[in-house]
Design an enzyme around this catalytic site. Sequence first.
Site, PDB file in Angstrom:
ATOM      1  N   ASP A   1      49.848 -44.278  25.013  1.00  0.00           N
ATOM      2  CA  ASP A   1      50.974 -43.444  24.559  1.00  0.00           C
ATOM      3  C   ASP A   1      50.518 -42.047  24.138  1.00  0.00           C
ATOM      4  O   ASP A   1      49.385 -41.859  23.689  1.00  0.00           O
ATOM      5  CB  ASP A   1      51.664 -44.148  23.377  1.00  0.00           C
ATOM      6  CG  ASP A   1      53.043 -43.570  23.110  1.00  0.00           C
ATOM      7  OD1 ASP A   1      53.595 -42.879  23.994  1.00  0.00           O
ATOM      8  OD2 ASP A   1      53.570 -43.806  22.001  1.00  0.00           O
ATOM      9  N   GLY A   2      51.416 -41.086  24.276  1.00  0.00           N
ATOM     10  CA  GLY A   2      51.138 -39.723  23.815  1.00  0.00           C
ATOM     11  C   GLY A   2      50.949 -38.709  24.936  1.00  0.00           C
ATOM     12  O   GLY A   2      50.627 -37.549  24.672  1.00  0.00           O
ATOM     13  N   TRP A  20      50.910 -34.576  24.483  1.00  0.00           N
ATOM     14  CA  TRP A  20      49.678 -33.891  24.894  1.00  0.00           C
ATOM     15  C   TRP A  20      50.029 -32.722  25.812  1.00  0.00           C
ATOM     16  O   TRP A  20      49.512 -31.615  25.658  1.00  0.00           O
ATOM     17  CB  TRP A  20      48.766 -34.891  25.618  1.00  0.00           C
ATOM     18  CG  TRP A  20      47.458 -34.351  26.089  1.00  0.00           C
ATOM     19  CD1 TRP A  20      46.287 -34.340  25.390  1.00  0.00           C
ATOM     20  CD2 TRP A  20      47.169 -33.746  27.361  1.00  0.00           C
ATOM     21  NE1 TRP A  20      45.282 -33.782  26.148  1.00  0.00           N
ATOM     22  CE2 TRP A  20      45.800 -33.406  27.371  1.00  0.00           C
ATOM     23  CE3 TRP A  20      47.936 -33.485  28.500  1.00  0.00           C
ATOM     24  CZ2 TRP A  20      45.177 -32.804  28.463  1.00  0.00           C
ATOM     25  CZ3 TRP A  20      47.320 -32.882  29.589  1.00  0.00           C
ATOM     26  CH2 TRP A  20      45.958 -32.543  29.565  1.00  0.00           C
ATOM     27  N   ASN A  55      61.327 -47.751  29.783  1.00  0.00           N
ATOM     28  CA  ASN A  55      60.981 -46.393  30.225  1.00  0.00           C
ATOM     29  C   ASN A  55      61.863 -45.862  31.368  1.00  0.00           C
ATOM     30  O   ASN A  55      61.835 -44.673  31.682  1.00  0.00           O
ATOM     31  CB  ASN A  55      59.503 -46.294  30.626  1.00  0.00           C
ATOM     32  CG  ASN A  55      58.550 -46.312  29.445  1.00  0.00           C
ATOM     33  OD1 ASN A  55      57.439 -46.824  29.531  1.00  0.00           O
ATOM     34  ND2 ASN A  55      58.962 -45.757  28.304  1.00  0.00           N
ATOM     35  N   ARG A 104      46.710 -48.793  19.754  1.00  0.00           N
ATOM     36  CA  ARG A 104      47.796 -47.855  20.037  1.00  0.00           C
ATOM     37  C   ARG A 104      47.442 -46.482  19.500  1.00  0.00           C
ATOM     38  O   ARG A 104      47.403 -46.263  18.282  1.00  0.00           O
ATOM     39  CB  ARG A 104      49.131 -48.289  19.446  1.00  0.00           C
ATOM     40  CG  ARG A 104      50.217 -47.257  19.834  1.00  0.00           C
ATOM     41  CD  ARG A 104      51.616 -47.723  19.678  1.00  0.00           C
ATOM     42  NE  ARG A 104      52.520 -46.818  20.392  1.00  0.00           N
ATOM     43  CZ  ARG A 104      53.750 -47.088  20.736  1.00  0.00           C
ATOM     44  NH1 ARG A 104      54.263 -48.262  20.439  1.00  0.00           N
ATOM     45  NH2 ARG A 104      54.486 -46.212  21.384  1.00  0.00           N
ATOM     46  N   LEU A 122      54.734 -51.955  18.432  1.00  0.00           N
ATOM     47  CA  LEU A 122      54.314 -52.570  19.693  1.00  0.00           C
ATOM     48  C   LEU A 122      55.162 -52.118  20.875  1.00  0.00           C
ATOM     49  O   LEU A 122      54.739 -52.237  22.022  1.00  0.00           O
ATOM     50  CB  LEU A 122      54.399 -54.100  19.591  1.00  0.00           C
ATOM     51  CG  LEU A 122      53.215 -54.816  18.951  1.00  0.00           C
ATOM     52  CD1 LEU A 122      53.499 -56.316  18.860  1.00  0.00           C
ATOM     53  CD2 LEU A 122      51.952 -54.585  19.758  1.00  0.00           C
ATOM     54  N   GLU A 164      44.405 -58.359  16.384  1.00  0.00           N
ATOM     55  CA  GLU A 164      44.076 -57.303  15.420  1.00  0.00           C
ATOM     56  C   GLU A 164      44.590 -55.993  15.999  1.00  0.00           C
ATOM     57  O   GLU A 164      44.549 -55.790  17.214  1.00  0.00           O
ATOM     58  CB  GLU A 164      42.550 -57.222  15.235  1.00  0.00           C
ATOM     59  CG  GLU A 164      41.927 -58.468  14.649  1.00  0.00           C
ATOM     60  CD  GLU A 164      42.360 -58.722  13.209  1.00  0.00           C
ATOM     61  OE1 GLU A 164      42.611 -57.743  12.485  1.00  0.00           O
ATOM     62  OE2 GLU A 164      42.442 -59.911  12.831  1.00  0.00           O
TER      63      GLU A 164
END
Length: 243
Positions: free
Chosen positions: A20-21, A25, A68, A191, A198, A210
């Site tokens: 993600d991101g 960016w 999406n 993440r 999530l 974890e």
Amino acid sequence: MTKEELANISLPRHIGIIMDGNGRWAKQRGLGRSEGHKAGAEVFRRICEYARDIGIEYLTFYAFSTENWKRPAEEVSAIMNLFRDYLDEAKEREEENNEKGMCVRYIGDRSVLPDDIRLMMNELEKRSDDKDVITINLAVNYGGRDEILHAVKAIAKRVEAGEIKADEINLKDIDGNLYTAGQPDPDLIIRPSGEYRLSNFLIWQAAYSEFWFSDILWPDFTSEHLDKAILDFAKRNRRFGGV
Ligand code: IPE
Ligand code: IPE
Ligand code: MG
């Protein structure tokens, strides 16, 4: 990661990564969102190689969610074209990837993907099926709820056909009908991008995973970040409900 570090920790067998991101960016650089996805796809390639080299057995990447599709058509089609590029490249590099023992799988509902992508996916899966150094799951049109629904329908059909009784349905039946059937649950889920959720990724399989969160945007993610996540993971005390 140094050889010494590697030798002294217990590695997660299965890592899930929410890539993600990309959009943020690109925005930071005054570029279009598609440029962010392109940069993100490069990082995906590098992380696959690195994870294989350090001995990770399963790596699942969240590439496109069932939610999406809500994005502008132009962005969705740019992402589909990146899948095409990846699939073409994987075909070209087949020998090299086979030597590296890379098995590629797709998780998600592929029935609604463009025909050419579906065909290429099926081929690549078949051609890499017997490789066992690392399994890379690419989650495309993947949603955890959709996956569970898909499993429930498959089990309901067996009940309908009289093969099993409703009371006999067990956890293994559900596990066995997920897209990840036969694979260990993710030990670690990463993440980036500063979001703490999530977003419908591996919701069944993540029961005892974890989590590792970071503000880094996916196109800036490097093998050092992966190392950090793995070293942090190694310090966690996993109890699975015990003492
Ligand atoms: C993740 O990056 C890639 C996909 C969801 C396909 P985003 O496109 O979600 O990037 P941000 O969250 O908008 O920065
Ligand atoms: C999760 O990211 C999906 C993928 C990375 C493929 P999103 O950007 O879609 O998640 P939300 O909308 O921030 O929850
Ligand atoms: Mg996002």
